[in-house]
Design an enzyme around this catalytic site. Structure first.
Site, PDB file in Angstrom:
ATOM      1  N   ARG A 137       4.455   9.232  -8.253  1.00 29.19           N
ATOM      2  CA  ARG A 137       4.700   8.340  -7.101  1.00 29.19           C
ATOM      3  C   ARG A 137       6.131   7.865  -7.204  1.00 29.19           C
ATOM      4  O   ARG A 137       6.547   7.331  -8.237  1.00 29.19           O
ATOM      5  CB  ARG A 137       3.743   7.158  -7.106  1.00 29.19           C
ATOM      6  CG  ARG A 137       4.141   6.097  -6.097  1.00 29.19           C
ATOM      7  CD  ARG A 137       3.087   5.028  -5.885  1.00 29.19           C
ATOM      8  NE  ARG A 137       1.973   5.532  -5.106  1.00 29.19           N
ATOM      9  CZ  ARG A 137       1.119   4.759  -4.427  1.00 29.19           C
ATOM     10  NH1 ARG A 137       1.253   3.447  -4.437  1.00 29.19           N
ATOM     11  NH2 ARG A 137       0.130   5.291  -3.738  1.00 29.19           N
ATOM     12  N   HIS A 140       2.424  11.156   2.061  1.00 23.21           N
ATOM     13  CA  HIS A 140       1.320  10.670   1.232  1.00 23.21           C
ATOM     14  C   HIS A 140       0.129  11.617   1.424  1.00 23.21           C
ATOM     15  O   HIS A 140      -0.878  11.271   2.038  1.00 23.21           O
ATOM     16  CB  HIS A 140       0.959   9.240   1.645  1.00 23.21           C
ATOM     17  CG  HIS A 140       0.165   8.480   0.628  1.00 23.21           C
ATOM     18  ND1 HIS A 140      -0.210   9.015  -0.597  1.00 23.21           N
ATOM     19  CD2 HIS A 140      -0.346   7.215   0.642  1.00 23.21           C
ATOM     20  CE1 HIS A 140      -0.910   8.119  -1.272  1.00 23.21           C
ATOM     21  NE2 HIS A 140      -0.999   7.020  -0.549  1.00 23.21           N
ATOM     22  N   CYS A 169      -5.096   2.624   5.258  1.00 24.78           N
ATOM     23  CA  CYS A 169      -5.026   3.215   3.918  1.00 24.78           C
ATOM     24  C   CYS A 169      -5.110   2.158   2.820  1.00 24.78           C
ATOM     25  O   CYS A 169      -5.424   2.480   1.679  1.00 24.78           O
ATOM     26  CB  CYS A 169      -3.749   4.032   3.780  1.00 24.78           C
ATOM     27  SG  CYS A 169      -2.256   3.066   4.033  1.00 24.78           S
ATOM     28  N   GLN A 212      -3.530  10.672   0.558  1.00 20.47           N
ATOM     29  CA  GLN A 212      -4.121   9.743   1.523  1.00 20.47           C
ATOM     30  C   GLN A 212      -4.676  10.508   2.724  1.00 20.47           C
ATOM     31  O   GLN A 212      -5.797  10.244   3.176  1.00 20.47           O
ATOM     32  CB  GLN A 212      -3.068   8.726   1.980  1.00 20.47           C
ATOM     33  CG  GLN A 212      -3.619   7.667   2.914  1.00 20.47           C
ATOM     34  CD  GLN A 212      -4.660   6.791   2.255  1.00 20.47           C
ATOM     35  OE1 GLN A 212      -4.425   6.226   1.192  1.00 20.47           O
ATOM     36  NE2 GLN A 212      -5.827   6.660   2.863  1.00 20.47           N
TER      37      GLN A 212
HETATM   38  N1   CP Z   1      -3.564   3.757  -0.164  1.00 21.32           N
HETATM   39  C1   CP Z   1      -2.871   3.786  -1.319  1.00 21.32           C
HETATM   40  O1   CP Z   1      -2.175   4.751  -1.654  1.00 21.32           O
HETATM   41  O2   CP Z   1      -3.027   2.667  -2.083  1.00 21.32           O
HETATM   42  P1   CP Z   1      -2.201   2.329  -3.411  1.00 21.32           P
HETATM   43  O3   CP Z   1      -0.768   2.098  -2.994  1.00 21.32           O
HETATM   44  O4   CP Z   1      -2.845   1.094  -3.951  1.00 21.32           O
HETATM   45  O5   CP Z   1      -2.298   3.484  -4.343  1.00 21.32           O
HETATM   46  N1  NVA Z   2       3.258   2.981   3.773  1.00 23.69           N
HETATM   47  C1  NVA Z   2       2.799   2.286   2.602  1.00 23.69           C
HETATM   48  C2  NVA Z   2       1.571   2.937   2.066  1.00 23.69           C
HETATM   49  C3  NVA Z   2       0.971   2.289   0.870  1.00 23.69           C
HETATM   50  C4  NVA Z   2      -0.249   3.018   0.394  1.00 23.69           C
HETATM   51  C5  NVA Z   2       3.905   2.263   1.549  1.00 23.69           C
HETATM   52  O1  NVA Z   2       4.587   3.267   1.369  1.00 23.69           O
HETATM   53  O2  NVA Z   2       4.098   1.208   0.910  1.00 23.69           O
END
Ligand code: CP
Ligand code: NVA
Length: 295
Positions: free
Chosen positions: A100, A127, A252, A130
């Site tokens: 990540r 993502h 999400c 997701q």
């Molecule tokens: N939806 C999602 O990716 O959540 P986190 O940022 O908590 O991993």
């Molecule tokens: N768009 C958000 C998603 C978190 C799961 C971010 O990147 O912070």
């Protein structure tokens, strides 16, 4: 399928195969037990996480594989050591790498050097994990799990044209469900999609209303300006009433009640957000089974 950096790394057939595996894993957790026994996976998170980190580690536990985690600046990728060198070194130790990060190019650089699969656990642009769980949830709620029936489903995504929106657009392209977005001017996704500015117009006749945070990780300096810009894009009970009568609500997560969604919606009967969060586990498990060669 060598890496999963973005949804366009998988074919329609592979996406459907992953959903099929995920559905089997959900119905019978025993069917995958110990199928990746003795394997290790590097798990590198440069941003906070609840769902992704815990679903990745729980999925690995279910298949008997071992996560080796590093968080924040522990590894110092690109500072202490180049992504290129790290990709080569990690490939000598582990069977896959989960990352990540911020710029999507960091995932690509790591994947270019690595000889083991790299899975993007969220970048500024994509993502994919997701989107897999999103489609599984939509299929379960709107078509009894029948992926082919997705062609009759309309999804309205309201808010920021961000990483989550981009991966959903890629999934819609692959699986053929209708996706209409409503974003403020200047916040549209940087990819081809049907983007409106009016949320009421976007949700008309939709089966699914989806939103995400207005300020993504890494954009914290813009939070106040974004809160003003996105105010008309909040998901309220009134906006939900413009969708189909039995429309579901997805997010999400993490969510901010009173910002992008009213509590009455996310905590109300249309909400499927915890099914969606649960499906992160099953779909991620399916990705590991495929990429670790255990499926
Ligand atoms: N939806 C999602 O990716 O959540 P986190 O940022 O908590 O991993
Ligand atoms: N768009 C958000 C998603 C978190 C799961 C971010 O990147 O912070």
């Amino acid at each position: 399928m060598n890496d999963l950096l973005r949804i366009s790394d998988v074919t329609r057939a592979e996406f459907i195969e992953l959903l099929d595996l995920a559905a089997k894993a959900k119905a019978d957790p025993g069917f995958v037990r110990a199928s990746a026994d003795g394997r290790s996976v590097a798990v590198i998170f440069e941003k906070p996480s609840l769902r992704t980190r815990f679903s990745v580690e729980a999925a690995l536990a279910r298949i008997g594989a071992h996560p080796i985690g590093a968080y924040d600046r522990e590894v110092g990728l690109g500072q202490r050591e180049s992504l290129h060198d790290a990709g080569h070194v990690l490939s000598r130790y582990v069977d896959a790498i989960v990352m990540r990060t911020f710029a999507h190019s960091r995932c690509e650089e790591l994947a270019d050097a690595a000889s083991v699969p790299v899975i993007n656990a969220l970048s500024d642009e994509h993502h994919p994990l997701q989107a897999l769980a999103d489609v599984m949830t939509i299929a379960e709620a709107c078509c009894d799990g029948d992926i082919n029936a997705l062609a009759h489903v309309k999804v309205a995504y309201i808010g920021d044209g961000n990483n989550v929106a981009r991966s959903l657009i890629d999934a819609a392209d692959l699986l053929g469900f209708e996706l209409v977005l409503a974003c403020p001017i200047g916040h549209e996704p940087s990819v081809k999609a049907l983007v409106l500015t009016d949320p009421i117009e976007a949700v008309a006749d939709s089966d699914v209303v989806y939103t995400d945070v207005w300020t993504s990780m890494g954009q914290e300096d813009e939070a106040a300006a974004r809160a003003r810009t996105f105010e008309p894009y909040r998901i309220t009970p009134e906006l939900m009433s413009r969708a189909k009568r039995d429309a579901i609500f997805l997010h999400c997560l993490p969510a901010h009640r009173g910002e992008e969604v009213d509590a009455a919606v996310i905590d109300g009967p249309a909400s499927r957000v915890f099914d969606q969060a649960e499906n992160r586990l099953h779909t991620t498990l399916a990705v590991f089974l495929k990429l670790l060669g255990s499926a």
